[in-house]
Design an enzyme around this catalytic site. Sequence first.
Site, PDB file in Angstrom:
ATOM      1  N   GLU A  65       0.519   4.119  10.102  1.00 17.78           N
ATOM      2  CA  GLU A  65      -0.955   4.226  10.020  1.00 17.78           C
ATOM      3  C   GLU A  65      -1.465   5.485  10.718  1.00 17.78           C
ATOM      4  OE1 GLU A  65      -1.978   0.591   7.999  1.00 17.78           O
ATOM      5  OE2 GLU A  65      -3.518   1.472   9.245  1.00 17.78           O
ATOM      6  N   GLY A  66      -0.659   6.547  10.620  1.00 15.38           N
ATOM      7  CA  GLY A  66      -1.000   7.807  11.272  1.00 15.38           C
ATOM      8  C   GLY A  66      -0.337   7.869  12.627  1.00 15.38           C
ATOM      9  N   ALA A 110       6.157  13.708   2.199  1.00 14.91           N
ATOM     10  CA  ALA A 110       4.740  13.719   2.594  1.00 14.91           C
ATOM     11  C   ALA A 110       4.385  12.415   3.285  1.00 14.91           C
ATOM     12  CB  ALA A 110       3.846  13.922   1.368  1.00 14.91           C
ATOM     13  N   GLY A 124      18.343  -5.637  34.581  1.00 16.25           N
ATOM     14  CA  GLY A 124      19.439  -5.771  33.602  1.00 16.25           C
ATOM     15  C   GLY A 124      19.125  -6.820  32.534  1.00 16.25           C
ATOM     16  N   TYR A 143       0.863  -1.188   0.000  1.00 19.46           N
ATOM     17  CA  TYR A 143       0.000   0.000   0.000  1.00 19.46           C
ATOM     18  C   TYR A 143       0.899   1.238   0.000  1.00 19.46           C
ATOM     19  CZ  TYR A 143      -3.682   3.084   1.911  1.00 19.46           C
ATOM     20  OH  TYR A 143      -4.606   4.073   2.123  1.00 19.46           O
TER      21      TYR A 143
HETATM   22  C1  LIG Z   1       8.314   0.634   9.372  1.00 18.70           C
HETATM   23  C2  LIG Z   1       7.376   1.540   8.621  1.00 18.70           C
HETATM   24  C3  LIG Z   1       6.419   0.976   7.789  1.00 18.70           C
HETATM   25  C4  LIG Z   1       5.557   1.799   7.046  1.00 18.70           C
HETATM   26  N1  LIG Z   1       4.685   1.244   6.147  1.00 18.70           N
HETATM   27  C5  LIG Z   1       3.997   2.056   5.291  1.00 18.70           C
HETATM   28  C6  LIG Z   1       3.221   1.518   4.209  1.00 18.70           C
HETATM   29  O1  LIG Z   1       3.132   0.293   4.043  1.00 18.70           O
HETATM   30  N2  LIG Z   1       2.609   2.373   3.357  1.00 18.70           N
HETATM   31  C7  LIG Z   1       2.682   3.734   3.506  1.00 18.70           C
HETATM   32  O2  LIG Z   1       2.102   4.460   2.690  1.00 18.70           O
HETATM   33  N3  LIG Z   1       3.412   4.283   4.532  1.00 18.70           N
HETATM   34  C8  LIG Z   1       4.061   3.483   5.414  1.00 18.70           C
HETATM   35  N4  LIG Z   1       4.820   4.026   6.433  1.00 18.70           N
HETATM   36  C9  LIG Z   1       4.893   5.483   6.557  1.00 18.70           C
HETATM   37  C10 LIG Z   1       4.218   6.008   7.816  1.00 18.70           C
HETATM   38  O3  LIG Z   1       2.818   5.924   7.695  1.00 18.70           O
HETATM   39  C11 LIG Z   1       4.729   7.465   8.009  1.00 18.70           C
HETATM   40  O4  LIG Z   1       6.089   7.359   8.407  1.00 18.70           O
HETATM   41  C12 LIG Z   1       3.924   8.223   9.028  1.00 18.70           C
HETATM   42  O5  LIG Z   1       2.634   8.505   8.538  1.00 18.70           O
HETATM   43  C13 LIG Z   1       4.592   9.543   9.429  1.00 18.70           C
HETATM   44  O6  LIG Z   1       4.998  10.270   8.322  1.00 18.70           O
HETATM   45  P1  LIG Z   1       6.501  10.860   8.247  1.00 18.70           P
HETATM   46  O7  LIG Z   1       7.426   9.727   8.538  1.00 18.70           O
HETATM   47  O8  LIG Z   1       6.661  11.568   6.952  1.00 18.70           O
HETATM   48  O9  LIG Z   1       6.588  11.877   9.435  1.00 18.70           O
HETATM   49  P2  LIG Z   1       6.118  13.417   9.393  1.00 18.70           P
HETATM   50  O10 LIG Z   1       4.769  13.514   8.810  1.00 18.70           O
HETATM   51  O11 LIG Z   1       7.209  14.236   8.803  1.00 18.70           O
HETATM   52  O12 LIG Z   1       6.027  13.716  10.945  1.00 18.70           O
HETATM   53  C14 LIG Z   1       7.186  13.950  11.764  1.00 18.70           C
HETATM   54  C15 LIG Z   1       6.689  14.302  13.163  1.00 18.70           C
HETATM   55  O13 LIG Z   1       5.870  15.497  13.127  1.00 18.70           O
HETATM   56  C16 LIG Z   1       4.585  15.206  13.630  1.00 18.70           C
HETATM   57  N5  LIG Z   1       3.581  15.941  12.873  1.00 18.70           N
HETATM   58  C17 LIG Z   1       3.488  16.077  11.525  1.00 18.70           C
HETATM   59  N6  LIG Z   1       2.394  16.791  11.210  1.00 18.70           N
HETATM   60  C18 LIG Z   1       1.778  17.109  12.367  1.00 18.70           C
HETATM   61  C19 LIG Z   1       0.591  17.818  12.705  1.00 18.70           C
HETATM   62  N7  LIG Z   1      -0.204  18.335  11.771  1.00 18.70           N
HETATM   63  N8  LIG Z   1       0.260  17.937  14.001  1.00 18.70           N
HETATM   64  C20 LIG Z   1       1.042  17.386  14.975  1.00 18.70           C
HETATM   65  N9  LIG Z   1       2.162  16.701  14.726  1.00 18.70           N
HETATM   66  C21 LIG Z   1       2.527  16.559  13.441  1.00 18.70           C
HETATM   67  C22 LIG Z   1       4.403  13.694  13.486  1.00 18.70           C
HETATM   68  O14 LIG Z   1       3.419  13.191  14.372  1.00 18.70           O
HETATM   69  C23 LIG Z   1       5.801  13.205  13.771  1.00 18.70           C
HETATM   70  O15 LIG Z   1       6.000  13.137  15.147  1.00 18.70           O
HETATM   71  C24 LIG Z   1       5.645   3.213   7.195  1.00 18.70           C
HETATM   72  C25 LIG Z   1       6.599   3.770   8.065  1.00 18.70           C
HETATM   73  C26 LIG Z   1       7.463   2.949   8.746  1.00 18.70           C
HETATM   74  C27 LIG Z   1       8.512   3.599   9.620  1.00 18.70           C
END
Ligand SMILES: Cc1cc2nc3c(=O)[nH]c(=O)nc-3n(C[C@H](O)[C@H](O)[C@H](O)COP(=O)(O)OP(=O)(O)OC[C@H]3O[C@@H](n4cnc5c(N)ncnc54)[C@H](O)[C@@H]3O)c2cc1C
Length: 392
Positions: free
Chosen positions: A374-375, A141, A351, A134
């Site tokens: 997943e958010g 983004a 430990g 997915y």
């Molecule tokens: C192991 C792993 C598996 C994953 N699998 C999938 C997958 O299968 N498919 C897929 O599409 N994605 C996947 N993801 C992506 C995942 O959903 C995103 O990493 C996640 O949604 C956060 O996005 P970002 O990493 O860009 O962080 P950012 O959006 O850059 O956020 C960085 C920090 O800022 C905070 N932040 C950002 N915007 C706001 C706001 N408006 N208000 C408050 N706080 C905010 C966030 O909560 C976070 O703490 C995966 C990620 C990982 C690490």
Amino acid sequence: MEDLLLDSRTGPQFKLSDEQEMLVRMTRDFVADNIIPVAAEYDEAAKFPEEIFHKARELGIVNMLVPEAYGGVGATAFEEALVSEELGYGCTGISSSLGVNSLAVLPILIAGNDEQKAYWLGQRVTEMGHFVSYGVTEADAGSNVAGIQTRAERRGSSYLINGSKTFITNASHADFFTIFAKTDPDAGHRGMTCFIVDRESPGLSIGKKFDKLGQRASDTAEIVFENVEVPEENIVGEVGQGFYIAMKVFDHSRPGVAAAAVGLQRRALDECVKFAAEREAFGVPIYQHQAVGHKIADMAINYEAARLLTWQAAWQVDQGIFNPRVPAIAKAFAADMATKAAVDAVQVFGGYGYMKEFPVEKLLRDVKIFQIYEGTSEIQRNIIVRELFRGA
Ligand SMILES: Cc1cc2nc3c(=O)[nH]c(=O)nc-3n(C[C@H](O)[C@H](O)[C@H](O)COP(=O)(O)OP(=O)(O)OC[C@H]3O[C@@H](n4cnc5c(N)ncnc54)[C@H](O)[C@@H]3O)c2cc1C
């Protein structure tokens, strides 16, 4: 707030049906035989659990939401959550790999047409046992889903996709993908469309494969699209509906993710109960020191509460109630409480908890992602605030 109350007439049932109990027992046995004994090895080697996936597929505990009409078991979201808790108890790295097909086929289940369901679900997923990923997230983004840059431009009866996706679970192994791209970059979230993209499409390649802190048995990689031609019949739903489909997918999928976190919590609790009864300090088993016993009691309280919220969120999906607040509450609470349980479990073990020979070290590494994928937990709270103050 009334929909948050558990009403004995209309709310979740506290007693599982005989079939549901059998499903839990069967999955628990599968986890005991096939996951727990190998979880440390898969974690250490970051080994993808392909064989375990296929064994689970034979048992009907992956791809559970695929309807019987397309060769699946047609399970409810509630039944899937029951299974997800058991798999999460065994190893959340393996359970993420096993569970992501369910996430990736949701756009097709929610908005796909009969031909798409017959081919992609009936043939590719059920008959051929294919892996599906997915793809929403991009390097710039993640939380801001509407900010994706991957572009899909119309060329006759096809679309040309250019861009990339990052952090995509199972991407290196996926046979096809449900992908979100901008068909109208000037239309903000209304300019997003969902496509089914075959792995064999020329121009599609798998980029960097990530080395991770935890859930190391799950594969996480980039997907790169360079003039990837996708026929218009692979559009899921309507052009421009992608954002709404992605949001509905999350309402459906969050209870399952919360359930895996609940499974990890139960594992932390069980490990602590065993250890704290055996380990002695100052001449007594450590659970008799109130500071230790209370930590474990809190783990039990939070586990029961998180499981009930998860069940309610799954039940809501099965009732066709689409209120994003309850899945967001369940996912945020389960993720936060699982994280607390894993931190506290390491503390209870002292430990030994820090050492790889004991299982709680892995729980602490595995758990963190529940507050991110997943958010994030912050985004779940944003959803809850938005829903509470709707119309204010
Ligand atoms: C192991 C792993 C598996 C994953 N699998 C999938 C997958 O299968 N498919 C897929 O599409 N994605 C996947 N993801 C992506 C995942 O959903 C995103 O990493 C996640 O949604 C956060 O996005 P970002 O990493 O860009 O962080 P950012 O959006 O850059 O956020 C960085 C920090 O800022 C905070 N932040 C950002 N915007 C706001 C706001 N408006 N208000 C408050 N706080 C905010 C966030 O909560 C976070 O703490 C995966 C990620 C990982 C690490």
